[in-house]
Design a protein around this motif. Structure first.
Motif, short mmCIF file in Angstrom:
data_model
loop_
_atom_site.label_atom_id
_atom_site.label_comp_id
_atom_site.label_asym_id
_atom_site.label_seq_id
_atom_site.Cartn_x
_atom_site.Cartn_y
_atom_site.Cartn_z
N VAL A 135 0.84 -1.20 0.00
CA VAL A 135 0.00 0.00 0.00
C VAL A 135 0.87 1.26 0.00
O VAL A 135 0.60 2.23 -0.71
CB VAL A 135 -0.95 0.00 1.22
N ALA A 138 2.38 3.55 -3.13
CA ALA A 138 1.73 4.66 -3.84
C ALA A 138 2.24 6.02 -3.37
O ALA A 138 2.14 7.01 -4.11
CB ALA A 138 0.21 4.58 -3.64
N GLU A 190 -9.60 8.71 10.20
CA GLU A 190 -9.92 8.70 8.78
C GLU A 190 -11.27 9.36 8.49
O GLU A 190 -11.47 9.93 7.42
CB GLU A 190 -9.91 7.26 8.26
N ASP A 205 -5.30 13.02 -3.86
CA ASP A 205 -5.36 11.60 -4.17
C ASP A 205 -5.48 10.83 -2.86
O ASP A 205 -4.51 10.71 -2.11
CB ASP A 205 -4.10 11.18 -4.94
N ARG A 206 -6.66 10.31 -2.58
CA ARG A 206 -6.89 9.62 -1.32
C ARG A 206 -6.08 8.34 -1.20
O ARG A 206 -5.72 7.92 -0.09
CB ARG A 206 -8.38 9.34 -1.13
N ASP A 207 -5.79 7.69 -2.33
CA ASP A 207 -4.96 6.49 -2.28
C ASP A 207 -3.55 6.82 -1.78
O ASP A 207 -2.93 6.03 -1.07
CB ASP A 207 -4.88 5.83 -3.66
N ARG A 210 -3.78 7.27 1.97
CA ARG A 210 -3.80 5.94 2.61
C ARG A 210 -2.41 5.32 2.60
O ARG A 210 -2.00 4.65 3.56
CB ARG A 210 -4.81 5.04 1.91
N ALA A 211 -1.68 5.54 1.52
CA ALA A 211 -0.32 5.01 1.44
C ALA A 211 0.58 5.64 2.51
O ALA A 211 1.38 4.95 3.15
CB ALA A 211 0.25 5.27 0.04
N ARG A 244 -5.83 -1.60 6.58
CA ARG A 244 -5.48 -1.77 5.17
C ARG A 244 -5.58 -3.21 4.71
O ARG A 244 -5.40 -3.51 3.53
CB ARG A 244 -4.04 -1.28 4.93
#
Length: 245
Positions: A135, A138, A190, A205-207, A210-211, A244
């Motif tokens: 994860v 990214a 979150e 960029d939410r990804d 999260r990364a 995750r």
């Protein structure tokens, strides 16, 4: 008479509070150098430097209360979280500081080494480490550097009602990824990300956020455990990693 309160203490640094004065003792004077210079440069509210006599820095308390604490529900309003996002945007729009920051290559090497140590020591289950390492990938992309706080934990942002009254602990400030600051602020919270992004006023960029949650937690778990903190407490770093899976 004011009592001496130990705010945080470990082998690298300690912070004491006496009344409205904070005394920061740091074995690494370069961190104090960065903190003092960053507070003089940033266009957001910070503590006032009262005096400095190495290895001690004395700063004033900022009004208000912390936005929250990791592992505990935040009682701050959505508007207060949005105000924090707006303050971060103001910081990120400021001119870059004159010292260098870390790039994705350096962070990738640090992350790989830390994951190897985590696997070798059985601090975390191997599948948890490997999934979060995937994860975290990214976050390790090229970014345009901005002036970042570098350690924007929820306890470092103070609010009074819906207004940001001060941001503290600038020793990790420097050029970096804007989304890192947003991620650290919302680590373990979150559900507040939408409010922060609304105040920040830009698409993110939410990804990648999260990364950064995964990357930051992987790098922190072993250090926290070795310095007397509990990363496995409810809502803290280990729970962030488990989310995750």
């Amino acid at each position: 008479m004011d009592e001496v309160e130990v705010v945080v203490a470990h082998s690298e640094r300690a912070t004491l509070r006496v009344g409205d004065v904070f005394l920061k003792v740091d074995a690494d004077q370069s961190r104090i150098d960065v903190e003092v210079e960053a507070m003089a440069l940033v266009p957001v509210p910070t503590p006032k430097v009262l005096w400095r006599k190495p290895p001690v820095l004395a700063i004033s308390a900022v009004p208000g209360t912390a936005l929250g604490r990791l592992g505990e529900p935040s009682t701050a309003s959505p508007a207060a979280w949005a105000a924090a996002g707006a303050a971060i945007r103001t910081l990120h729009d400021a001119p870059l500081p004159p010292w260098p920051g870390r790039g994705p290559g350096e962070l990738a090497a640090e992350l790989d080494a830390e994951c190897e140590r985590l696997l070798a020591s059985d601090v975390l289950p191997s599948d948890l480490v490997m999934r979060n390492r995937q994860v975290a990938e990214a976050a390790l992309r090229p970014w345009t550097p901005v002036f970042t706080h570098g350690d924007l934990q929820i306890t470092h942002v103070f609010v009074d009602g819906d207004e940001v009254t001060g941001i503290i602990d600038w020793s990790e400030a420097g050029p970096g990824d804007a989304l890192f600051d947003l991620a650290i602020l919302t680590l373990g919270h979150e559900e507040r990300l939408d409010d922060v992004i609304a105040g920040y006023g830009a698409d993110v960029d939410r990804d990648v956020i999260r990364a950064w949650w995964s990357l930051r937690s992987l790098l922190a778990v072993r250090w926290l455990a070795e310095h007397g903190f509990d990363p496995s407490a409810p809502g803290c770093e280990v729970d962030v990693l488990r989310a995750r899976m």
